[in-house]
Each structure stands twice: as structure tokens, then as C-alpha cells.
Design a protein around this motif. Structure first.
Motif, PDB file in Angstrom:
ATOM      1  N   MET A  72      -8.385   0.535   6.213  1.00 56.58           N
ATOM      2  CA  MET A  72      -7.910  -0.466   7.173  1.00 56.58           C
ATOM      3  C   MET A  72      -7.747   0.141   8.560  1.00 56.58           C
ATOM      4  SD  MET A  72      -5.205  -2.696   4.854  1.00 56.58           S
ATOM      5  CE  MET A  72      -4.284  -3.115   6.289  1.00 56.58           C
ATOM      6  N   VAL A  73      -7.176   1.331   8.634  1.00 55.97           N
ATOM      7  CA  VAL A  73      -6.990   1.995   9.925  1.00 55.97           C
ATOM      8  C   VAL A  73      -8.349   2.374  10.517  1.00 55.97           C
ATOM      9  CG1 VAL A  73      -6.002   4.009  11.084  1.00 55.97           C
ATOM     10  CG2 VAL A  73      -4.664   2.801   9.361  1.00 55.97           C
ATOM     11  N   ALA A  74      -9.239   2.877   9.683  1.00 60.09           N
ATOM     12  CA  ALA A  74     -10.574   3.251  10.160  1.00 60.09           C
ATOM     13  C   ALA A  74     -11.318   2.037  10.704  1.00 60.09           C
ATOM     14  CB  ALA A  74     -11.370   3.903   9.025  1.00 60.09           C
ATOM     15  N   GLN A  75     -11.153   0.909  10.059  1.00 60.84           N
ATOM     16  CA  GLN A  75     -11.781  -0.326  10.531  1.00 60.84           C
ATOM     17  C   GLN A  75     -11.197  -0.728  11.887  1.00 60.84           C
ATOM     18  OE1 GLN A  75     -11.215  -3.711   7.943  1.00 60.84           O
ATOM     19  NE2 GLN A  75     -13.046  -4.706   8.707  1.00 60.84           N
ATOM     20  N   GLU A  76      -9.912  -0.577  12.035  1.00 58.05           N
ATOM     21  CA  GLU A  76      -9.254  -0.894  13.308  1.00 58.05           C
ATOM     22  C   GLU A  76      -9.771   0.015  14.420  1.00 58.05           C
ATOM     23  OE1 GLU A  76      -7.121  -3.114  15.781  1.00 58.05           O
ATOM     24  OE2 GLU A  76      -7.237  -3.517  13.643  1.00 58.05           O
ATOM     25  N   VAL A  77      -9.903   1.301  14.128  1.00 55.72           N
ATOM     26  CA  VAL A  77     -10.412   2.258  15.115  1.00 55.72           C
ATOM     27  C   VAL A  77     -11.866   1.929  15.458  1.00 55.72           C
ATOM     28  CG1 VAL A  77     -11.036   4.695  15.467  1.00 55.72           C
ATOM     29  CG2 VAL A  77      -8.788   4.096  14.529  1.00 55.72           C
ATOM     30  N   ALA A  78     -12.650   1.543  14.455  1.00 55.00           N
ATOM     31  CA  ALA A  78     -14.069   1.238  14.673  1.00 55.00           C
ATOM     32  C   ALA A  78     -14.255   0.007  15.555  1.00 55.00           C
ATOM     33  CB  ALA A  78     -14.767   1.037  13.331  1.00 55.00           C
ATOM     34  N   LYS A  79     -13.281  -0.890  15.589  1.00 52.18           N
ATOM     35  CA  LYS A  79     -13.380  -2.097  16.423  1.00 52.18           C
ATOM     36  C   LYS A  79     -13.435  -1.752  17.910  1.00 52.18           C
ATOM     37  CE  LYS A  79     -10.970  -5.334  13.417  1.00 52.18           C
ATOM     38  NZ  LYS A  79      -9.761  -6.167  13.276  1.00 52.18           N
ATOM     39  N   HIS A  80     -13.026  -0.559  18.255  1.00 55.38           N
ATOM     40  CA  HIS A  80     -12.953  -0.157  19.654  1.00 55.38           C
ATOM     41  C   HIS A  80     -14.221   0.547  20.131  1.00 55.38           C
ATOM     42  CE1 HIS A  80      -8.692  -0.643  18.580  1.00 55.38           C
ATOM     43  NE2 HIS A  80      -8.563  -1.040  19.834  1.00 55.38           N
TER      44      HIS A  80
ATOM     45  N   GLY B 140     -17.077   1.861  22.070  1.00 52.37           N
ATOM     46  CA  GLY B 140     -17.303   1.890  23.504  1.00 52.37           C
ATOM     47  C   GLY B 140     -16.027   1.964  24.310  1.00 52.37           C
ATOM     48  N   LYS B 141     -14.888   1.767  23.658  1.00 48.95           N
ATOM     49  CA  LYS B 141     -13.599   1.845  24.332  1.00 48.95           C
ATOM     50  C   LYS B 141     -12.772   2.923  23.647  1.00 48.95           C
ATOM     51  CE  LYS B 141     -13.562  -3.128  24.355  1.00 48.95           C
ATOM     52  NZ  LYS B 141     -12.843  -4.250  23.781  1.00 48.95           N
ATOM     53  N   THR B 142     -11.737   3.345  24.306  1.00 55.72           N
ATOM     54  CA  THR B 142     -10.853   4.336  23.711  1.00 55.72           C
ATOM     55  C   THR B 142      -9.923   3.638  22.722  1.00 55.72           C
ATOM     56  OG1 THR B 142     -10.892   5.607  25.753  1.00 55.72           O
ATOM     57  CG2 THR B 142      -9.146   6.123  24.184  1.00 55.72           C
ATOM     58  N   PRO B 143      -9.968   4.055  21.445  1.00 53.04           N
ATOM     59  CA  PRO B 143      -9.083   3.417  20.467  1.00 53.04           C
ATOM     60  C   PRO B 143      -7.631   3.840  20.694  1.00 53.04           C
ATOM     61  CG  PRO B 143     -10.344   5.174  19.434  1.00 53.04           C
ATOM     62  CD  PRO B 143     -10.843   5.041  20.849  1.00 53.04           C
ATOM     63  N   ASP B 144      -6.739   3.077  20.136  1.00 54.98           N
ATOM     64  CA  ASP B 144      -5.314   3.361  20.196  1.00 54.98           C
ATOM     65  C   ASP B 144      -5.059   4.744  19.587  1.00 54.98           C
ATOM     66  OD1 ASP B 144      -2.524   3.143  20.210  1.00 54.98           O
ATOM     67  OD2 ASP B 144      -2.500   2.057  18.307  1.00 54.98           O
ATOM     68  N   GLN B 145      -4.446   5.624  20.350  1.00 49.26           N
ATOM     69  CA  GLN B 145      -4.206   7.001  19.896  1.00 49.26           C
ATOM     70  C   GLN B 145      -3.361   7.045  18.627  1.00 49.26           C
ATOM     71  OE1 GLN B 145      -5.823   9.683  21.166  1.00 49.26           O
ATOM     72  NE2 GLN B 145      -4.984  10.747  19.397  1.00 49.26           N
ATOM     73  N   ALA B 146      -2.414   6.138  18.503  1.00 47.10           N
ATOM     74  CA  ALA B 146      -1.571   6.103  17.301  1.00 47.10           C
ATOM     75  C   ALA B 146      -2.412   5.807  16.064  1.00 47.10           C
ATOM     76  CB  ALA B 146      -0.471   5.065  17.461  1.00 47.10           C
ATOM     77  N   SER B 147      -3.388   4.913  16.193  1.00 48.72           N
ATOM     78  CA  SER B 147      -4.270   4.597  15.064  1.00 48.72           C
ATOM     79  C   SER B 147      -5.145   5.790  14.712  1.00 48.72           C
ATOM     80  CB  SER B 147      -5.150   3.395  15.386  1.00 48.72           C
ATOM     81  OG  SER B 147      -4.383   2.235  15.543  1.00 48.72           O
ATOM     82  N   VAL B 148      -5.671   6.467  15.729  1.00 47.84           N
ATOM     83  CA  VAL B 148      -6.499   7.651  15.492  1.00 47.84           C
ATOM     84  C   VAL B 148      -5.675   8.727  14.798  1.00 47.84           C
ATOM     85  CG1 VAL B 148      -7.796   9.511  16.602  1.00 47.84           C
ATOM     86  CG2 VAL B 148      -8.052   7.162  17.411  1.00 47.84           C
ATOM     87  N   ASP B 149      -4.459   8.949  15.275  1.00 49.60           N
ATOM     88  CA  ASP B 149      -3.587   9.956  14.661  1.00 49.60           C
ATOM     89  C   ASP B 149      -3.274   9.600  13.211  1.00 49.60           C
ATOM     90  OD1 ASP B 149      -3.566  11.311  17.072  1.00 49.60           O
ATOM     91  OD2 ASP B 149      -1.587  10.577  17.687  1.00 49.60           O
ATOM     92  N   LYS B 150      -2.985   8.327  12.967  1.00 49.10           N
ATOM     93  CA  LYS B 150      -2.674   7.878  11.611  1.00 49.10           C
ATOM     94  C   LYS B 150      -3.876   8.067  10.696  1.00 49.10           C
ATOM     95  CE  LYS B 150      -0.741   4.009   9.051  1.00 49.10           C
ATOM     96  NZ  LYS B 150      -0.167   2.666   9.132  1.00 49.10           N
ATOM     97  N   MET B 151      -5.066   7.730  11.206  1.00 52.27           N
ATOM     98  CA  MET B 151      -6.279   7.880  10.412  1.00 52.27           C
ATOM     99  C   MET B 151      -6.518   9.352  10.070  1.00 52.27           C
ATOM    100  SD  MET B 151     -10.131   6.534  11.222  1.00 52.27           S
ATOM    101  CE  MET B 151     -10.740   7.925  12.137  1.00 52.27           C
ATOM    102  N   GLN B 152      -6.329  10.239  11.046  1.00 53.78           N
ATOM    103  CA  GLN B 152      -6.528  11.669  10.807  1.00 53.78           C
ATOM    104  C   GLN B 152      -5.507  12.213   9.817  1.00 53.78           C
ATOM    105  OE1 GLN B 152      -6.474  13.137  14.840  1.00 53.78           O
ATOM    106  NE2 GLN B 152      -8.701  12.945  15.051  1.00 53.78           N
ATOM    107  N   LYS B 153      -4.272  11.754   9.922  1.00 50.09           N
ATOM    108  CA  LYS B 153      -3.232  12.192   8.995  1.00 50.09           C
ATOM    109  C   LYS B 153      -3.569  11.746   7.574  1.00 50.09           C
ATOM    110  CE  LYS B 153       1.700  11.866   8.033  1.00 50.09           C
ATOM    111  NZ  LYS B 153       2.966  11.222   8.385  1.00 50.09           N
ATOM    112  N   LEU B 154      -3.954  10.485   7.427  1.00 45.60           N
ATOM    113  CA  LEU B 154      -4.336   9.970   6.114  1.00 45.60           C
ATOM    114  C   LEU B 154      -5.546  10.710   5.560  1.00 45.60           C
ATOM    115  CD1 LEU B 154      -3.869   6.134   6.640  1.00 45.60           C
ATOM    116  CD2 LEU B 154      -2.669   7.546   4.958  1.00 45.60           C
ATOM    117  N   GLN B 155      -6.498  11.001   6.424  1.00 41.08           N
ATOM    118  CA  GLN B 155      -7.694  11.713   5.993  1.00 41.08           C
ATOM    119  C   GLN B 155      -7.327  13.100   5.481  1.00 41.08           C
ATOM    120  OE1 GLN B 155     -10.714  12.180   8.999  1.00 41.08           O
ATOM    121  NE2 GLN B 155     -12.318  12.383   7.478  1.00 41.08           N
TER     122      GLN B 155
END
Length: 111
Positions: A45-53, A55-70
Motif C-alpha cells: 500500500m505504501v509502495a503504491q502511494e509512493v509510485a503515484k508520485h 515525476g514528482k517528489t513523493p512524501d518523505q514520510a511515505s518513502v521512509d515508511k516504505m524503506q523501514k518496512l522493506q
């Protein structure tokens, strides 16, 4: 040649594919570990949210959460196996979709 028959044949071929079988096997294994399944679903779900961005900079909190989960998921072999199988299946699906989209573009005069 009947397009609908061919579509059904494609669906059958996809179900018989190595990628599909491995994904189904990995899903069965993942079902036995509810915590890992929950984390995989959250990661997706987080990866999908990050992928929606795109061409744009994704929300850093989402990127951090995705990396932590990964990082956590990488410690669980069943989760890694499922995610890898999912990626391989999605790649096959994307290839098939691109082939079909080429025909649609031709029909619409976009080629």
C-alpha cells in the motif's frame, strides 16, 4: 480466429505460467504468517502511494515508511519470496498488457 477464445487461452496460459504458480505457492506460505502478511500488505500500500508520485517528489514520510518496512520484510524469507514472485508476475502481466496496448494504439491511429 475468435478474440474471446484467444483471451481465454491467454488466461489459461497465464494460470499455467511459472510466474503464476510461484506467486500462488508463495501466497499460501505467506498466509501461515499473519504478521508477515500484514506487513507485506502495508508495504504494498505504501509502495503504491509512493509510485503515484511519478515525476514528482513523493512524501518523505511515505518513502521512509516504505524503506523501514522493506528492511523488516527482508528479514522474513517468506515475505521476500512472495514479493519477488509478485514482481515477476507483474512483469509478465506488464509485458502482456504492453502487447495489447500496441494493438489498441494501432487501432486508434496512434502508432
Amino acid at each position: 480466429m475468435n478474440v474471446y477464445d484467444n483471451a481465454n487461452e491467454l488466461a489459461k496460459a497465464m494460470r499455467e505460467s511459472h510466474e503464476y504458480k510461484k506467486l500462488k505457492e508463495a501466497a499460501v506460505v505467506l498466509e501461515k504468517d499473519p504478521d508477515a502478511k500484514k506487513m507485506v500488505n502495508e508495504y504494498l500500500m505504501v509502495a503504491q502511494e509512493v509510485a503515484k508520485h511519478q515525476g514528482k517528489t513523493p512524501d518523505q514520510a511515505s518513502v521512509d515508511k516504505m524503506q523501514k518496512l522493506q528492511g523488516i520484510l527482508n528479514l522474513n524469507a517468506d515475505a521476500v519470496q512472495y514479493l519477488n514472485a509478485l514482481i515477476r508476475f507483474q512483469m509478465m502481466l506488464m509485458d502482456v498488457t504492453n502487447t495489447i496496448q500496441d494493438v489498441v494504439k494501432e487501432a486508434m491511429g496512434e502508432k
